[in-house]
Design a protein around this motif. Sequence first.
Motif, mmCIF file in Angstrom:
data_model
loop_
_atom_site.group_PDB
_atom_site.id
_atom_site.type_symbol
_atom_site.label_atom_id
_atom_site.label_comp_id
_atom_site.label_asym_id
_atom_site.label_seq_id
_atom_site.Cartn_x
_atom_site.Cartn_y
_atom_site.Cartn_z
ATOM 1 N N GLY A 7 0.312 5.925 -0.272
ATOM 2 C CA GLY A 7 -0.711 6.991 -0.443
ATOM 3 C C GLY A 7 -0.107 8.378 -0.867
ATOM 4 N N THR A 31 -2.626 -1.424 -3.074
ATOM 5 C CA THR A 31 -3.699 -0.535 -3.023
ATOM 6 C C THR A 31 -3.167 0.825 -2.926
ATOM 7 N N VAL A 32 -3.686 1.888 -3.601
ATOM 8 C CA VAL A 32 -2.871 3.154 -3.589
ATOM 9 C C VAL A 32 -4.254 4.021 -3.050
ATOM 10 N N GLY A 33 -3.744 5.059 -1.995
ATOM 11 C CA GLY A 33 -4.822 6.008 -1.438
ATOM 12 C C GLY A 33 -4.525 7.375 -2.007
ATOM 13 N N VAL A 34 -5.472 8.016 -2.558
ATOM 14 C CA VAL A 34 -5.464 9.332 -3.186
ATOM 15 C C VAL A 34 -5.994 10.224 -2.444
ATOM 16 N N THR A 35 -5.498 11.352 -1.926
ATOM 17 C CA THR A 35 -6.046 12.250 -0.992
ATOM 18 C C THR A 35 -7.097 13.003 -1.751
ATOM 19 N N VAL A 46 0.884 -1.283 0.159
ATOM 20 C CA VAL A 46 0.032 0.005 -0.063
ATOM 21 C C VAL A 46 0.949 1.292 0.079
ATOM 22 N N SER A 65 -9.747 6.635 -2.716
ATOM 23 C CA SER A 65 -9.772 7.763 -2.266
ATOM 24 C C SER A 65 -9.749 7.877 -0.739
ATOM 25 N N ILE A 66 -8.751 8.768 -0.188
ATOM 26 C CA ILE A 66 -8.608 8.746 1.391
ATOM 27 C C ILE A 66 -8.885 10.276 1.907
ATOM 28 N N GLY A 75 -6.188 6.234 5.627
ATOM 29 C CA GLY A 75 -6.743 5.423 4.878
ATOM 30 C C GLY A 75 -7.104 4.072 5.118
#
Length: 355
Positions: free
Chosen positions: A157, A183-187, A155, A228-229, A234
């Motif tokens: 972000g 898993t990639v969290g995008v702000t 993961v 999205s986070i 996230g």
Amino acid sequence: MLVKTGLLVTSNPNRLGIILPQIKHEIESILYIQVLNALREPFGNFYPNMFSSWPKLSHIIKGIYTQAAKHCQNLDVRVLLSGLKYKNKLIYTEREVELVIFDEKYASDEVQKFLSTKLVNISKDYKILTCANIAAEPISADLEQKNDKVYQHTVLGGTFDRLHLAHKLLLSEAALRSNSKITVGVTEENMIKSKILWELIEPLETRMSTVENFLKDICPELNISVVSIEDPFGPTQHDPTIDLLVVSKETIRGGEKVNEVRKSKGLPLLDLVAVDLIDEPAQNPHEEKKISSNTQRMRLLGTLLKPVKQNLNLPKRPYVIGLTGGIATGKSNIAKRLQELGAYVIDCDKIAHGV
């Protein structure tokens, strides 16, 4: 004539400092890079005695993106990982390849066999360019890397505004270290307002789509989830399947905070891998030393971000523009430019001085 998409097949990435300046004017948009010992050898066979695990290739990937930063920041450079990680027989690319570049001279029958049997998405009107007889240093690797483990679920972000080479390095590290899922969290917007020129940050949907497109292009075998986070943690604060968090060297404290939260919730702690930053090769005053989205947004100032659209509903009376600002902010230059374009300028400073 420029092509939109090219593929560089390199047997020695140490040659790129010489090759990239030669080919950057041949390509308009995307440059894929495939690392391969020789055309006749199988993929996944790039110096196997040296690169005994996928993460050991990180040193090579960083070197490629660092050279791209120096020589062709105008191109969307993408290092393909499938052929390095897996013994795939084919090269898949999302975009159709119009130009194939080799860094060695191969026999014509060998080249034709490679193009007809290895490249899945190649234009029927493709062109070939050979950059041969280029000296290079021997391949080197960071063999002292302390952690060369591969994980089930990695993961990371970030904001990922206007995806740049440092972003690609982080995403590539996550892809190299995962054998199953990323898993990639995008702000979301609530997390970006402290950033420089946050108003110019791309919409969330655009940033998420760009990240997903890049990962699917360089390593489509992985299960890719882009979410999205709205806070710094996230999915790491509730997903027990995650086992690795990829961070940059400057955000490692945030990774440690993630583990503090997971520990408080009884979740297993994550391994942390910190990726070195890529230096900005053309740093201007007031810009960051590293390649960053902040610098990219600063460089957008004074440029046209969207095409000018003619407004047919403007009133026929004179269109009045109020131009204001502090001392030495460029008001006179803007007024002069508007005047050159046909506007009538009323200088209120001069009127006030005459009263």
